[in-house]
Scaffold this motif. Structure first.
Motif, PDB file in Angstrom:
ATOM      1  N   TYR A  55     154.469   1.236 146.805  1.00 57.17           N
ATOM      2  CA  TYR A  55     153.456   0.647 146.987  1.00 57.17           C
ATOM      3  C   TYR A  55     153.670  -0.403 145.990  1.00 57.17           C
ATOM      4  N   LEU A  56     154.550  -1.446 146.011  1.00 58.64           N
ATOM      5  CA  LEU A  56     154.046  -2.377 144.690  1.00 58.64           C
ATOM      6  C   LEU A  56     153.279  -3.380 145.101  1.00 58.64           C
ATOM      7  N   ASP A  57     153.181  -3.877 146.513  1.00 56.90           N
ATOM      8  CA  ASP A  57     152.143  -4.581 146.514  1.00 56.90           C
ATOM      9  C   ASP A  57     150.977  -3.530 147.067  1.00 56.90           C
ATOM     10  N   ARG A  58     150.654  -2.379 146.934  1.00 59.72           N
ATOM     11  CA  ARG A  58     149.431  -1.476 146.857  1.00 59.72           C
ATOM     12  C   ARG A  58     148.376  -2.035 145.326  1.00 59.72           C
ATOM     13  N   LYS A  59     146.983  -1.738 146.275  1.00 61.38           N
ATOM     14  CA  LYS A  59     146.392  -1.957 145.298  1.00 61.38           C
ATOM     15  C   LYS A  59     145.716  -0.291 144.142  1.00 61.38           C
ATOM     16  N   PRO A  60     145.272  -0.250 142.987  1.00 63.34           N
ATOM     17  CA  PRO A  60     145.375   1.025 142.865  1.00 63.34           C
ATOM     18  C   PRO A  60     144.711   1.749 143.172  1.00 63.34           C
ATOM     19  N   ARG A  61     143.628   1.847 143.584  1.00 68.66           N
ATOM     20  CA  ARG A  61     142.891   2.626 144.317  1.00 68.66           C
ATOM     21  C   ARG A  61     143.232   2.751 145.600  1.00 68.66           C
ATOM     22  N   GLN A  62     144.359   2.805 146.663  1.00 68.60           N
ATOM     23  CA  GLN A  62     145.085   3.015 147.116  1.00 68.60           C
ATOM     24  C   GLN A  62     145.815   4.479 147.109  1.00 68.60           C
ATOM     25  N   LEU A  63     146.069   4.395 145.934  1.00 72.81           N
ATOM     26  CA  LEU A  63     147.536   5.115 144.643  1.00 72.81           C
ATOM     27  C   LEU A  63     146.495   6.407 144.809  1.00 72.81           C
ATOM     28  N   SER A  64     147.744   7.344 144.624  1.00 75.45           N
ATOM     29  CA  SER A  64     146.776   9.013 144.157  1.00 75.45           C
ATOM     30  C   SER A  64     147.568   9.254 142.411  1.00 75.45           C
ATOM     31  N   GLY A  65     146.190  10.097 142.328  1.00 75.46           N
ATOM     32  CA  GLY A  65     145.947   9.612 141.124  1.00 75.46           C
ATOM     33  C   GLY A  65     147.383   9.865 139.827  1.00 75.46           C
ATOM     34  N   GLY A  66     148.092  10.961 140.306  1.00 78.54           N
ATOM     35  CA  GLY A  66     150.232  11.172 139.927  1.00 78.54           C
ATOM     36  C   GLY A  66     150.743   9.587 139.850  1.00 78.54           C
ATOM     37  N   GLN A  67     150.703   8.897 141.233  1.00 79.05           N
ATOM     38  CA  GLN A  67     150.449   7.344 141.378  1.00 79.05           C
ATOM     39  C   GLN A  67     150.323   6.503 140.507  1.00 79.05           C
ATOM     40  N   ARG A  68     148.681   6.371 140.624  1.00 81.36           N
ATOM     41  CA  ARG A  68     148.238   5.528 139.436  1.00 81.36           C
ATOM     42  C   ARG A  68     148.987   5.895 137.685  1.00 81.36           C
ATOM     43  N   GLN A  69     148.807   6.858 137.162  1.00 79.18           N
ATOM     44  CA  GLN A  69     149.919   7.503 136.332  1.00 79.18           C
ATOM     45  C   GLN A  69     151.153   7.148 136.444  1.00 79.18           C
ATOM     46  N   ARG A  70     152.189   6.923 136.571  1.00 84.46           N
ATOM     47  CA  ARG A  70     152.996   5.942 136.626  1.00 84.46           C
ATOM     48  C   ARG A  70     153.231   4.119 136.761  1.00 84.46           C
ATOM     49  N   VAL A  71     152.254   4.222 137.679  1.00 88.20           N
ATOM     50  CA  VAL A  71     151.955   2.937 137.354  1.00 88.20           C
ATOM     51  C   VAL A  71     151.544   2.142 136.221  1.00 88.20           C
ATOM     52  N   ALA A  72     150.224   2.713 135.096  1.00 89.08           N
ATOM     53  CA  ALA A  72     150.788   3.003 133.812  1.00 89.08           C
ATOM     54  C   ALA A  72     151.575   2.974 133.371  1.00 89.08           C
ATOM     55  N   MET A  73     152.582   4.030 133.175  1.00 92.78           N
ATOM     56  CA  MET A  73     153.755   4.282 132.879  1.00 92.78           C
ATOM     57  C   MET A  73     154.749   2.562 133.199  1.00 92.78           C
ATOM     58  N   GLY A  74     154.600   2.085 134.048  1.00 89.02           N
ATOM     59  CA  GLY A  74     155.017   1.374 134.889  1.00 89.02           C
ATOM     60  C   GLY A  74     154.958   0.175 133.532  1.00 89.02           C
ATOM     61  N   ARG A  75     154.184   0.300 133.354  1.00 86.63           N
ATOM     62  CA  ARG A  75     153.512  -0.946 132.856  1.00 86.63           C
ATOM     63  C   ARG A  75     154.166  -0.974 131.832  1.00 86.63           C
ATOM     64  N   ALA A  76     153.852   0.014 131.014  1.00 80.84           N
ATOM     65  CA  ALA A  76     154.770  -0.031 129.331  1.00 80.84           C
ATOM     66  C   ALA A  76     155.744  -0.199 129.759  1.00 80.84           C
ATOM     67  N   ILE A  77     156.007   0.111 130.132  1.00 83.11           N
ATOM     68  CA  ILE A  77     158.221   0.382 130.514  1.00 83.11           C
ATOM     69  C   ILE A  77     158.253  -1.146 130.668  1.00 83.11           C
ATOM     70  N   VAL A  78     157.871  -2.161 131.841  1.00 85.89           N
ATOM     71  CA  VAL A  78     158.358  -2.661 131.291  1.00 85.89           C
ATOM     72  C   VAL A  78     158.123  -4.156 130.347  1.00 85.89           C
ATOM     73  N   ARG A  79     157.076  -3.773 129.797  1.00 85.41           N
ATOM     74  CA  ARG A  79     156.548  -4.578 128.052  1.00 85.41           C
ATOM     75  C   ARG A  79     158.111  -4.253 127.363  1.00 85.41           C
ATOM     76  N   GLN A  80     159.159  -2.949 127.509  1.00 80.78           N
ATOM     77  CA  GLN A  80     160.082  -2.821 126.726  1.00 80.78           C
ATOM     78  C   GLN A  80     159.615  -2.495 125.336  1.00 80.78           C
ATOM     79  N   PRO A  81     158.371  -2.547 124.752  1.00 80.81           N
ATOM     80  CA  PRO A  81     157.637  -2.272 123.488  1.00 80.81           C
ATOM     81  C   PRO A  81     158.415  -1.377 122.017  1.00 80.81           C
ATOM     82  N   ALA A  82     158.823  -1.763 121.423  1.00 82.18           N
ATOM     83  CA  ALA A  82     159.152  -1.101 120.080  1.00 82.18           C
ATOM     84  C   ALA A  82     158.203   0.460 120.556  1.00 82.18           C
ATOM     85  N   VAL A  83     156.831   0.734 120.506  1.00 83.10           N
ATOM     86  CA  VAL A  83     156.875   1.784 120.015  1.00 83.10           C
ATOM     87  C   VAL A  83     155.860   2.129 121.596  1.00 83.10           C
ATOM     88  N   PHE A  84     155.736   3.618 122.026  1.00 85.71           N
ATOM     89  CA  PHE A  84     155.159   3.670 123.372  1.00 85.71           C
ATOM     90  C   PHE A  84     153.849   4.574 123.193  1.00 85.71           C
TER      91      PHE A  84
END
Lengths: 293, 359
Positions: free
Chosen positions: B127-156
């Motif tokens: 789904y990497l090349d899709r736009k958010p509106r082309q995704l289901s709710g669950g997929q969108r939330q996984r993208v949001a988690m992905g956006r957090a994970i790639v940052r490798q933050p100290a705190v989520f």
């Protein structure tokens, strides 16, 4: 599936759309047809006789340096007004979007200029900038600017650009503000957490999300600058000095009502009509596509 | 990874509305802490203060022993997942994930590598090349988690991330989230109003009420030893039953408005006279035995399959009581039932302060 209303009788739908069609026919199609027709004739100044000349009016126009110059003035005017209006309106709307208290009062005040009639707006700026009695030109004089738009064509053009933009900013402001308010706050917060500073947030998140609004206003402003600014220019500079502010609409008036060359005036309005149609076409064709994210 | 420390963190909104009052909390490195409470309890405000989206009125916030009260959100080394996903709608999934890394000025190759890794972990590669509106709710939330994970933050930080999803998806993503935490070993602070979510995800739960922390503890500790009546009522579903009264006959019965509501096997040796007794629906057995006994008037049954919920009141008064019994249990069709509760399942609270009374 879209729900459709169905009528039991055949006549009712026609009756319902009838008034609209009648108005369009009488006030749009008929005059347009008249303009198209007279563009092909040369008429004497008293309207007593006319000769069919085919496309000669158009040929003459395209060979007329004054007319071509007014094309240039129009485009410069249109682009300048559009850019100035949108830039300032967006800046004001972004500022207003941050105001929490007295937001309504602030908004209402910014909307007022839109309620001013174009001719009046022209007169206001005419008095403000009048070289002999205007307060603004007095101030300009104090800082060393010799303001006289009766003589200086560039200054005259600048004056009408400012006046036209001032009037249109309110309208743009309203749309930009509505656009800004429809952007979820959480997007901005997400961007802030993603280490984007205010400027970066604006250009990478807010501005792209405003594209539909921006595109709509772009077309509206161009149409406004091209076609709705006649009374403003007429009240401020009458197209002068030396045609420096003579946009296409002003030229139609000058040729037809002052010069009494009805055929040429009609041909000019046909050209204007073609431009409007082209712009509307572009608007309809792209507004739902290119700007959608 | 990092630990997080809140010292008497307070948020007062203009107009003197206190949203969070002197909250103290330490989150250990790699810990999964869930803030839970009813709406308006200040849990989201607390999370937003940690994120830097809300100014801290007073108190100190430390991430890895560094005070970050006045540090911009982008520089706190945190990432946040929002309830409404907050994906940038005009960017593809890939660009959504890349945005933060680009802002940090990471090299292209590294951005690419991190996105691919996160996408794989979250099953988002295709789904990497899709736009958010082309995704289901669950997929969108996984993208949001992905956006957090790639940052490798100290705190989520998570702000009710599953609230917009339907029940089935919520259960699925809950499991995924738990697995994700096990895998990343990150420090998670998670806000929810759903106590089931809190129970199933948390290493420790922070129960909040009206801007204050009511209790902090492991899920099972909150369930078995709630420190306040509020926590007792909030944790567990259906909620705990409460019977109020004063002790009579030397402490062997609880009396309310002149009528016996609870009988005990032997006097509970407690000073004071007024008590609130808390009884969990699943601990109430329809039998004549048990340390504490009450007479129950049955109104209707709710058969859920595995369990049956029996709704009713005390026989002696209008106090509502719910029993939770095994779905296979056949009860006589009687209107009145004898109900017993074991000694260790009694919770006593002070009716005035709501605090737990140890017996």
């Amino acid at each position: 599936m879209q729900k459709r209303v169905t009528f039991n009788t055949k006549t009712l739908p026609y009756l319902l759309v009838g008034p609209q069609i009648a108005v369009t026919l009488v006030f749009f199609f008929w005059p347009s047809w008249q303009a198209l027709e007279s563009a092909l004739y040369i008429e004497d100044a008293f309207g007593l006789s006319r000769d069919f000349v085919g496309l000669r009016n158009f040929r003459d126009l395209l060979n007329d340096d004054v007319y071509l110059a007014s094309f240039g003035v129009s485009f410069f005017f249109g682009i300048a007004v559009t850019f100035l209006t949108m830039a300032l309106a967006l800046a004001l709307a972004s500022a207003a979007n941050r105001v929490l208290r007295a937001a309504t009062a602030y908004r209402t005040m910014l909307i007022w200029p839109y309620a001013v009639a174009p001719a009046l707006a022209g007169v206001i700026w005419y008095f403000l900038m009048n070289p002999s009695l205007g307060i603004a030109s007095y101030w300009l004089d104090a800082v060393g600017v010799d303001w006289n738009h009766y003589v200086n064509g560039d200054q005259a053009l600048l004056l009408v650009i400012i006046a036209a933009s001032w009037k249109q900013i309110s309208y743009n402001f309203l749309f930009f503000l509505a656009g800004l308010q429809s952007i979820p706050q959480s997007l901005i917060e997400a961007a802030a957490i993603d280490r984007a500073g205010p400027m970066r947030r604006f250009w990478t998140i807010i501005f792209p999300l405003l594209t539909p609004t921006t595109f709509f206003l772009l077309v509206v402003n161009l149409v406004y600058a091209f076609f709705d600014t006649f009374s403003l220019i007429h009240a401020t500079t009458q197209g002068g000095p030396a045609n420096a502010t003579s946009t296409l609409v002003v030229k139609v008036y000058q040729t037809g009502f002052v010069g009494q060359d009805y055929g040429s005036s009609a041909a000019q309005s046909v050209i204007l009509m073609a431009i409007v149609i082209a712009m509307t076409f572009v608007q309809f064709r792209y507004i739902d596509r290119r700007v959608n994210y | 990874m990092a630990h997080l420390s809140l010292k008497s963190l307070t948020k007062v909104y203009p107009g003197n509305v206190t949203a969070v009052e002197a909250a103290d909390l330490d989150v250990a490195d790699g810990e999964f802490v869930v803030l839970v409470g009813p709406s308006g309890c200040g849990k989201s405000t607390m999370l937003r203060m940690i994120a830097g989206l809300e100014r801290i009125t007073s108190g100190t916030l430390k991430i890895d022993d560094k005070v970050v009260n006045d540090v911009e959100p982008g520089h706190r080394n945190i990432a946040m997942v929002f309830q409404n996903y907050a994906l940038y709608p005009h960017m593809s999934v890939r660009r959504n994930m890349a945005y933060g890394l680009k802002n940090e000025g990471k090299p292209k190759a590294e951005i690419e590598a991190r996105i691919n890794e996160a996408a794989q972990m979250l099953r988002l590669t295709e789904y990497l090349d899709r736009k958010p509106r082309q995704l289901s709710g669950g997929q969108r939330q996984r993208v949001a988690m992905g956006r957090a994970i790639v940052r490798q933050p100290a705190v989520f930080l998570f702000d009710e991330p599953l609230s917009n999803l339907d029940a089935k998806l919520r259960t699925e993503l809950r499991a995924e989230l738990k697995a994700l935490h096990d895998r990343l070993r990150g420090t998670f602070v998670y806000v929810t109003h759903d106590q089931v979510e809190a129970m199933s995800l948390a290493d420790r739960i922070v129960v909040m009420n009206a801007g204050r922390i009511e209790q902090i503890g492991a899920p099972i500790a909150l369930y078995s030893r709630p420190e306040t009546r509020f926590v007792a009522e909030f944790i567990g579903s259906p909620a705990m039953n409460f019977v109020e009264g004063v002790l009579g006959e030397g402490g062997a019965v609880l009396v309310s408005e002149g009528r016996e509501v609870l009988q005990f096997d032997r006097p509970i040796g407690l000073a004071g006279s007024g008590f609130v007794v808390g009884l969990r629906p699943e601990h109430m057995k329809p039998s004549k035995g048990g340390f504490a006994r009450l007479r129950f008037r049955r109104v209707f049954d709710e058969q859920l399959g595995a369990d049956t919920l029996i709704h009713g009141t005390l026989d002696s008064g209008p106090t509502r009581v719910i029993l939770r019994v095994d779905g296979a249990l056949h009860l006589p069709d009687a209107e009145r039932l004898e109900v017993g509760v074991a000694r260790e399942h009694l919770h006593l609270f002070d009716p005035k302060t709501g605090l737990r009374i140890d017996t």
